[in-house]
Design an enzyme around this catalytic site. Sequence first.
Site, PDB file in Angstrom:
ATOM      1  N   THR A 135       0.846  -1.184   0.000  1.00  0.00           N
ATOM      2  CA  THR A 135       0.000   0.000   0.000  1.00  0.00           C
ATOM      3  C   THR A 135       0.890   1.245   0.000  1.00  0.00           C
ATOM      4  O   THR A 135       2.113   1.146  -0.043  1.00  0.00           O
ATOM      5  CB  THR A 135      -0.925   0.053   1.241  1.00  0.00           C
ATOM      6  OG1 THR A 135      -0.144   0.390   2.395  1.00  0.00           O
ATOM      7  CG2 THR A 135      -1.637  -1.267   1.466  1.00  0.00           C
ATOM      8  N   ARG A 136       0.235   2.417   0.090  1.00  0.00           N
ATOM      9  CA  ARG A 136       0.975   3.686   0.160  1.00  0.00           C
ATOM     10  C   ARG A 136       1.233   4.102   1.608  1.00  0.00           C
ATOM     11  O   ARG A 136       1.707   5.213   1.861  1.00  0.00           O
ATOM     12  CB  ARG A 136       0.186   4.779  -0.581  1.00  0.00           C
ATOM     13  CG  ARG A 136       1.026   5.995  -0.997  1.00  0.00           C
ATOM     14  CD  ARG A 136       0.255   6.940  -1.895  1.00  0.00           C
ATOM     15  NE  ARG A 136      -0.943   7.450  -1.283  1.00  0.00           N
ATOM     16  CZ  ARG A 136      -1.002   8.555  -0.515  1.00  0.00           C
ATOM     17  NH1 ARG A 136       0.075   9.263  -0.273  1.00  0.00           N
ATOM     18  NH2 ARG A 136      -2.153   8.945  -0.003  1.00  0.00           N
ATOM     19  N   LYS A 137       0.959   3.221   2.550  1.00  0.00           N
ATOM     20  CA  LYS A 137       1.207   3.518   3.968  1.00  0.00           C
ATOM     21  C   LYS A 137       2.683   3.294   4.291  1.00  0.00           C
ATOM     22  O   LYS A 137       3.052   2.393   5.048  1.00  0.00           O
ATOM     23  CB  LYS A 137       0.313   2.660   4.853  1.00  0.00           C
ATOM     24  CG  LYS A 137      -1.174   2.956   4.684  1.00  0.00           C
ATOM     25  CD  LYS A 137      -2.015   2.023   5.535  1.00  0.00           C
ATOM     26  CE  LYS A 137      -3.504   2.273   5.339  1.00  0.00           C
ATOM     27  NZ  LYS A 137      -4.346   1.338   6.121  1.00  0.00           N
ATOM     28  N   THR A 138       3.526   4.103   3.681  1.00  0.00           N
ATOM     29  CA  THR A 138       4.966   3.963   3.824  1.00  0.00           C
ATOM     30  C   THR A 138       5.531   5.101   4.673  1.00  0.00           C
ATOM     31  O   THR A 138       4.842   6.070   4.981  1.00  0.00           O
ATOM     32  CB  THR A 138       5.635   3.970   2.443  1.00  0.00           C
ATOM     33  OG1 THR A 138       5.154   5.099   1.700  1.00  0.00           O
ATOM     34  CG2 THR A 138       5.302   2.703   1.664  1.00  0.00           C
ATOM     35  N   HIS A 273       4.644  -4.235   5.083  1.00  0.00           N
ATOM     36  CA  HIS A 273       5.655  -3.186   5.250  1.00  0.00           C
ATOM     37  C   HIS A 273       5.488  -2.338   6.511  1.00  0.00           C
ATOM     38  O   HIS A 273       6.426  -1.661   6.913  1.00  0.00           O
ATOM     39  CB  HIS A 273       5.703  -2.272   4.022  1.00  0.00           C
ATOM     40  CG  HIS A 273       4.390  -1.698   3.592  1.00  0.00           C
ATOM     41  ND1 HIS A 273       3.934  -0.499   4.042  1.00  0.00           N
ATOM     42  CD2 HIS A 273       3.447  -2.171   2.748  1.00  0.00           C
ATOM     43  CE1 HIS A 273       2.755  -0.231   3.489  1.00  0.00           C
ATOM     44  NE2 HIS A 273       2.436  -1.245   2.696  1.00  0.00           N
TER      45      HIS A 273
END
Length: 289
Positions: A135-138, A273
């Site tokens: 996902t874009r939860k980085t 992640h």
Amino acid sequence: MSYSHLLPPSWKSQVTVWLQEDTPSFDYGGFVVGEAEKTAFLLGKGKETAVLAGVPFVDEIFAQLGCTVEWHMAEGETFEPIKRVATITGKARFLLLGERVALNLLARCSGIATKSRRFRDIARSNGYKGVIAGTRKTTPGFRLVEKYGMMVGGIDAHRHDLSSMIMLKDNHIWSCGSISNAIATARQAGGFSLLLDVEVRTEAEADEAIEAGADVIMLDNMEGDLLLQTARRLREKWSGKRFLLETSGGIEENNLRERAVNEIDILSTSAVHQSVQHIDFSLKIQKSS
């Protein structure tokens, strides 16, 4: 195939920033050890089989410090602890200047790759043929490394940023008044070249999104029989439309098999992640004979 070929021209400047952050003024430890030529072993430790990821970043860290790295295994391969994964040579103070920056990066990137590989293998062993994605939860400022780790681990990195795909979530839809309004406005701005992914909570919302022309329908937080039956009904009702179905929300190793059903095209999860177990590495300078 080398994933390093995907990296943008700007990434090496980020390594310089990392080194500057770690040594903003005097290098007191470097003053102690001086500039004698030394050899150091990079050891993969920890307690489990791990995937090596982050090689180009480590290479660049030590290249900027005038050191050379010889890898004893290929990126993406697995290793059992304790394994000497690389030998690094250079002046003692420069080896130590790069040590913690390189180890921290390698630990997180390899941790993400290891978790990603495990998710992929579980899904494939369940017969799932679709896409496993992150996902874009980085982490801000560290996205490139984290997305890189996902790819080395064998999964899809999903969208890299807000500009690489249009994703309409609940706040977008509530702000526009309806799914149809949000899609129409997004399509006007994004044109034909960007996929449009829409988050829905119910089958009725999915119907509206498909009718309005969404490319991907994210069935958010649907599980078990509800997910399976909803996906089947949508495919039957809209057999003349082209769209992909995605499941997301609350996916972990313990429920991955029930979500990895072939009625779903994409399974996206931040579990590969966020809060992953880092892989333990250490750097040991060898004593002079």
